[in-house]
Motif scaffolding. Sequence first.
Motif, PDB file in Angstrom:
ATOM      1  N   ASP A 435       0.830  -1.212   0.000  1.00 25.03           N
ATOM      2  CA  ASP A 435       0.000   0.000   0.000  1.00 25.03           C
ATOM      3  C   ASP A 435       0.863   1.259   0.000  1.00 25.03           C
ATOM      4  O   ASP A 435       0.530   2.246  -0.674  1.00 25.03           O
ATOM      5  CB  ASP A 435      -0.935   0.007   1.207  1.00 25.03           C
ATOM      6  CG  ASP A 435      -2.077  -0.997   1.075  1.00 25.03           C
ATOM      7  OD1 ASP A 435      -2.261  -1.540  -0.043  1.00 25.03           O
ATOM      8  OD2 ASP A 435      -2.762  -1.249   2.076  1.00 25.03           O
ATOM      9  N   ASP A 436       1.946   1.248   0.750  1.00 28.87           N
ATOM     10  CA  ASP A 436       2.825   2.421   0.809  1.00 28.87           C
ATOM     11  C   ASP A 436       3.558   2.612  -0.518  1.00 28.87           C
ATOM     12  O   ASP A 436       3.759   3.748  -0.972  1.00 28.87           O
ATOM     13  CB  ASP A 436       3.835   2.276   1.942  1.00 28.87           C
ATOM     14  CG  ASP A 436       3.202   2.468   3.313  1.00 28.87           C
ATOM     15  OD1 ASP A 436       1.996   2.778   3.366  1.00 28.87           O
ATOM     16  OD2 ASP A 436       3.909   2.301   4.330  1.00 28.87           O
ATOM     17  N   ASP A 438       2.469   1.752  -3.474  1.00 26.84           N
ATOM     18  CA  ASP A 438       1.492   2.283  -4.419  1.00 26.84           C
ATOM     19  C   ASP A 438       1.207   3.750  -4.147  1.00 26.84           C
ATOM     20  O   ASP A 438       1.057   4.551  -5.086  1.00 26.84           O
ATOM     21  CB  ASP A 438       0.191   1.472  -4.344  1.00 26.84           C
ATOM     22  CG  ASP A 438       0.355   0.045  -4.840  1.00 26.84           C
ATOM     23  OD1 ASP A 438       1.358  -0.230  -5.535  1.00 26.84           O
ATOM     24  OD2 ASP A 438      -0.511  -0.791  -4.529  1.00 26.84           O
ATOM     25  N   ARG A 439       1.143   4.124  -2.881  1.00 26.16           N
ATOM     26  CA  ARG A 439       0.837   5.514  -2.526  1.00 26.16           C
ATOM     27  C   ARG A 439       1.983   6.446  -2.935  1.00 26.16           C
ATOM     28  O   ARG A 439       1.742   7.516  -3.495  1.00 26.16           O
ATOM     29  CB  ARG A 439       0.598   5.614  -1.013  1.00 26.16           C
ATOM     30  CG  ARG A 439       0.275   7.031  -0.512  1.00 26.16           C
ATOM     31  CD  ARG A 439      -0.968   7.575  -1.159  1.00 26.16           C
ATOM     32  NE  ARG A 439      -1.305   8.912  -0.644  1.00 26.16           N
ATOM     33  CZ  ARG A 439      -2.089   9.769  -1.265  1.00 26.16           C
ATOM     34  NH1 ARG A 439      -2.647   9.438  -2.429  1.00 26.16           N
ATOM     35  NH2 ARG A 439      -2.342  10.954  -0.745  1.00 26.16           N
ATOM     36  N   THR A 442       1.976   6.878  -6.712  1.00 27.27           N
ATOM     37  CA  THR A 442       0.885   7.759  -7.131  1.00 27.27           C
ATOM     38  C   THR A 442       1.207   9.223  -6.839  1.00 27.27           C
ATOM     39  O   THR A 442       0.997  10.104  -7.686  1.00 27.27           O
ATOM     40  CB  THR A 442      -0.420   7.364  -6.412  1.00 27.27           C
ATOM     41  OG1 THR A 442      -0.764   6.015  -6.774  1.00 27.27           O
ATOM     42  CG2 THR A 442      -1.561   8.301  -6.796  1.00 27.27           C
ATOM     43  N   LEU A 443       1.730   9.470  -5.657  1.00 27.42           N
ATOM     44  CA  LEU A 443       2.065  10.846  -5.278  1.00 27.42           C
ATOM     45  C   LEU A 443       3.150  11.431  -6.173  1.00 27.42           C
ATOM     46  O   LEU A 443       3.095  12.603  -6.564  1.00 27.42           O
ATOM     47  CB  LEU A 443       2.515  10.900  -3.816  1.00 27.42           C
ATOM     48  CG  LEU A 443       1.414  10.706  -2.770  1.00 27.42           C
ATOM     49  CD1 LEU A 443       2.030  10.555  -1.382  1.00 27.42           C
ATOM     50  CD2 LEU A 443       0.446  11.881  -2.786  1.00 27.42           C
ATOM     51  N   GLU A 455       4.171  14.032   3.278  1.00 25.23           N
ATOM     52  CA  GLU A 455       3.626  12.667   3.229  1.00 25.23           C
ATOM     53  C   GLU A 455       4.562  11.734   2.481  1.00 25.23           C
ATOM     54  O   GLU A 455       4.783  10.585   2.885  1.00 25.23           O
ATOM     55  CB  GLU A 455       2.245  12.663   2.545  1.00 25.23           C
ATOM     56  CG  GLU A 455       1.631  11.252   2.513  1.00 25.23           C
ATOM     57  CD  GLU A 455       0.283  11.205   1.825  1.00 25.23           C
ATOM     58  OE1 GLU A 455      -0.286  10.089   1.737  1.00 25.23           O
ATOM     59  OE2 GLU A 455      -0.201  12.256   1.353  1.00 25.23           O
ATOM     60  N   LEU A 459       6.563   8.385   4.150  1.00 25.74           N
ATOM     61  CA  LEU A 459       6.347   7.027   3.657  1.00 25.74           C
ATOM     62  C   LEU A 459       7.648   6.293   3.365  1.00 25.74           C
ATOM     63  O   LEU A 459       7.681   5.059   3.397  1.00 25.74           O
ATOM     64  CB  LEU A 459       5.484   7.069   2.400  1.00 25.74           C
ATOM     65  CG  LEU A 459       4.004   7.393   2.593  1.00 25.74           C
ATOM     66  CD1 LEU A 459       3.339   7.681   1.250  1.00 25.74           C
ATOM     67  CD2 LEU A 459       3.295   6.229   3.288  1.00 25.74           C
TER      68      LEU A 459
END
Length: 461
Positions: A435-436, A438-439, A442-443, A455, A459
Amino acid sequence: MTMTNRDLSQDLAEFAANTRYVDLPLGAVEAAKKSILDTIGVILGASGMEPAVRPIVELVTDAGGKEEASILGFGGRVPAAAAAFANGTLAHGLDYDSQTPWGAHPDSSLVPALLALAERKGSVTGKDLITAVAIGQELFIRLRCNVGWNMDWNLSSVVGTYSGTAACGSLMGLTAEQIAHSLGISSLTAGGTMEQIFGVGSDVRGLYAGFIAQSCVNATLLAGKGMHGMQNLFEGEAGIFNVYFGGNFDRAKMLAGLGVDYLSEGMTYKYWPAVGNAHTYIHAAIELVRENPFDAADIAEVRVYVGNFAERMALPLHARQAPQTMMDAKFSLPFTVAVALVKGSMLLSDFSIDTLKDAEVLSVASKVVPVQDAELNWDLKLPDGKVEVQLRNGQIFTRRGSDVPGTPERPMTVEELAKKFDDCARVSIRPLPTDDIDRVTTLLWGLEECNNLTEIIELVR
């Protein structure tokens, strides 16, 4: 060489101080975003895969100090210059970081320095970071391509110090005059010879980017506090161009179209974790196995045709055939070609302590011999390598390493870059959960919409 009454440092400083996000073409924006993702990824990968980086991480951690910026992967916060030192070391530790189409590495020092200053400053937007990266990449390429280089100084160190410092000045909002001063200040630590690249047994070949990043941060902060550098940094009697490059430089080409034409749009990203000059040979070896399946045990000899630079990756031959460290393995033409021939591919996991002792890889590496070919000399563009495999039954297979993945002819796709980031993040000293990963991805792909980098840093720290 062209002499003027205005030193080049002033022109570079004005470009850095005056360039804004809205001035950047889409290609430069995309290259900057790719470089930030790629650099953070290889930092994370090195934190878990390269033991040679540990002394520097331990040094800055033990020293402590004001908590200004993060050591990525390892966690903890230290002064900005110390974080840049650690993260720059990690960024080039795997030799997996991006490079220009003409070789040399801007991003492994540039991105860590900017991230450290961004944390220290606070309230830095994605557009601010993208702009600074684009500035640094552009200045690096223009300096790298327009000086007379004799494979003596390490260009990534010498050139990267100035381009990185100018970019840091942009991020910190320095004036053109202050940035010009910062370039002079950073010159005190610009150096390093190619012996760190050509030699064997040393850890520093992969670690120089940390020293550059640290210098960029310190020079920028000192200039911001009012310290002055020299006025004729590049073109003075004992300036950089005369001392480092024998007066052989092309000022006009360095400045032609600056701020309009962005050569940084052509930045390239490594497909394999090894020195960039070896990639054409790695590709040739992988394709040989794919096109002509054979058993590695049937190989009688492997001939790698080499020019002036690639020859250094094969000599001294015995040491290159059996490297003792992972850093030496990644600069060894016999070893990297052997890995490609034995495995038919090359993964990040193929460079480990176990692989250095792999009997099958070492056996093939012992059969790799260099053959001089002046047509493969490295003048500016990286030349295509040539690999020839002779089997015990007399069969000979030959392949040139053309259309290499990760080059301008065959650039890595967005999906491939994301997969590379995923691979690196999963072998971090503290592996990132899916999840991290992917985040973060995306960011960073949407970095221009980010109003605060906090953020992202949280991460990956």
